[in-house]
Scaffold this active site. Structure first.
Site, short mmCIF file in Angstrom:
data_model
loop_
_atom_site.label_atom_id
_atom_site.label_comp_id
_atom_site.label_asym_id
_atom_site.label_seq_id
_atom_site.Cartn_x
_atom_site.Cartn_y
_atom_site.Cartn_z
N GLY A 10 0.80 -1.25 0.15
CA GLY A 10 -0.06 -0.19 -0.01
C GLY A 10 0.81 1.36 -0.19
CD GLN A 11 -1.87 6.16 -1.02
OE1 GLN A 11 -1.33 7.34 -1.61
NE2 GLN A 11 -3.00 6.12 -0.27
CG ASP A 59 -6.18 -13.77 5.15
OD1 ASP A 59 -6.39 -12.69 5.91
OD2 ASP A 59 -6.92 -14.83 5.06
CB ALA A 83 -7.12 -0.51 6.14
CB THR A 124 -9.03 6.92 9.20
OG1 THR A 124 -9.84 7.87 8.42
CG2 THR A 124 -10.28 6.17 10.10
CG ASP A 125 -9.61 11.95 8.44
OD1 ASP A 125 -9.44 10.83 7.82
OD2 ASP A 125 -10.19 13.04 7.89
CE1 TYR A 149 -11.26 3.13 6.03
CE2 TYR A 149 -11.60 5.52 6.08
CZ TYR A 149 -10.87 4.38 6.49
OH TYR A 149 -9.52 4.63 6.55
CE LYS A 153 -8.50 2.42 9.89
NZ LYS A 153 -7.40 1.60 9.98
CD1 TRP A 174 -8.80 13.79 4.31
CD2 TRP A 174 -8.25 15.45 3.11
NE1 TRP A 174 -9.82 14.66 4.41
CE2 TRP A 174 -9.44 15.50 3.58
CE3 TRP A 174 -7.77 16.66 2.38
CZ2 TRP A 174 -10.45 16.81 3.57
CZ3 TRP A 174 -8.47 17.66 2.18
CH2 TRP A 174 -10.00 17.88 2.77
#
Length: 316
Positions: A10-11, A59, A83, A124-125, A149, A153, A174
């Site tokens: 991922g990022q 996994d 996620a 996350t926000d 979502y 989370k 973001w």
């Protein structure tokens, strides 16, 4: 130390790969996905020929597999970058979102507790949004998610706290990078191809460059090592906010992408959220207060436009 990274394609996971090349720690990168040639090419462009591009399949919804991986590799730190992040799709697949964002997190927390390891978990926000905030959200503000979502989370955070493991929960917002699909890359393409686009201006937050978040993770890991990773407790366990500095709307973000890319031929116009119907109500204001992470870990947080410029320079 031995560090397990989940969601490693991922990022955030991709940027942790890049930063790992300068670390004395041993990393185990895991994912259920495979990297494409474009992603591997970008990894080598940003990290050099020595950047690790391979991955062990794990996994994290499989409790036994998680426990075995942590035990066999004598893991000291788990960094959970995995996620279910598709906000709209989560409304259609709430069970899967709950499994990945909460159930799998409980597995990682249990494994961390059993191994005496630190769990660095990314949240996350979107755990906020139900109340009409107009000041930056602090870590102790009650979570009021407006969709599946954000709710799942929040459940993931609660699973970490309930486990009793050593932990640092990093709430971010973001997120964008050179990797995968994200808002910056979408706007980069649209402003290059279209004469005019509309972007909502009534949702406010702060973009976060994944490279900066990865550096924050590495700072936490380094602090944990310095504090004594073998101790039964980590005095800095808790929830921390991390996004870049400043405040903007999605419209401001998109306009900056077009301007910094030199895409002067595209006119970026503001519009209201209700012009783009969605299955989920997104937070209207989710700016995160970073005072705690800056004070506790001494992290220097850059202004949001700095990351945008750096990312675009890599993409272009």
């Amino acid at each position: 130390m031995n560090i397990l990274v989940t969601g490693a394609y991922g990022q955030l996971g991709s940027w942790l790969r890049i930063l790992s090349t300068g670390s004395a720690d041993s990393f185990v990168f895991t994912d259920v996905a495979q990297a494409g040639e474009e992603q591997i090419g970008m990894l080598r462009k940003l990290g050099g020929p020595g950047v690790p591009v391979g991955c062990t399949r794990l996994d994290i919804t499989d409790r036994d597999a998680v426990m075995k991986t942590v035990k066999d590799n004598r893991i000291d730190v788990i960094v959970n970058c995995a996620a279910f992040t598709n906000v709209d799709a989560a409304e259609d697949r709430p069970e899967l979102a709950e499994l990945l964002n909460a159930g799998a997190v409980a597995n990682l927390a249990e494994a961390a507790k059993d191994a005496g390891a630190l769990l660095v978990h990314v949240s996350t926000d979107y755990v906020f949004g139900g109340d009409p905030y107009n000041t930056p959200c602090t870590e102790d503000r009650k979570g009021t998610p407006t969709g599946v979502y954000g709710l799942t989370k929040l459940h993931g955070e609660q699973a970490v706290l309930a486990s009793g493991c050593k932990h640092v929960i990093l709430r971010t917002a973001w997120l964008y990078s050179e990797f995968g699909k994200n808002f910056l890359k979408t706007m980069y393409g649209l402003t290059a191809a279209k004469p005019e686009i509309k972007v909502v201006f009534d949702q406010t937050g702060t973009p976060t460059y994944a490279a900066g978040l990865a550096r924050a993770v590495m700072a936490v890991v380094a602090d944990y090592a310095a504090c004594g990773s073998s101790s039964a407790a980590y005095p800095k366990s808790g929830i921390y906010n991390f996004s870049d500095e400043g405040v903007c709307s999605w419209f401001d973000f998109a306009r900056a992408v077009g301007e910094f890319s030199g895409h002067a031929g595209c006119r970026v116009l503001p519009c209201h959220t209700d012009e783009f119907p969605s299955k989920v109500k997104r937070p209207a204001y989710s700016v995160l207060d970073k005072t705690r992470i800056k004070t506790v870990f001494g992290i220097d947080v850059p202004y949001w436009t700095e990351g945008v410029k750096k990312c675009l320079a890599s993409i272009g």
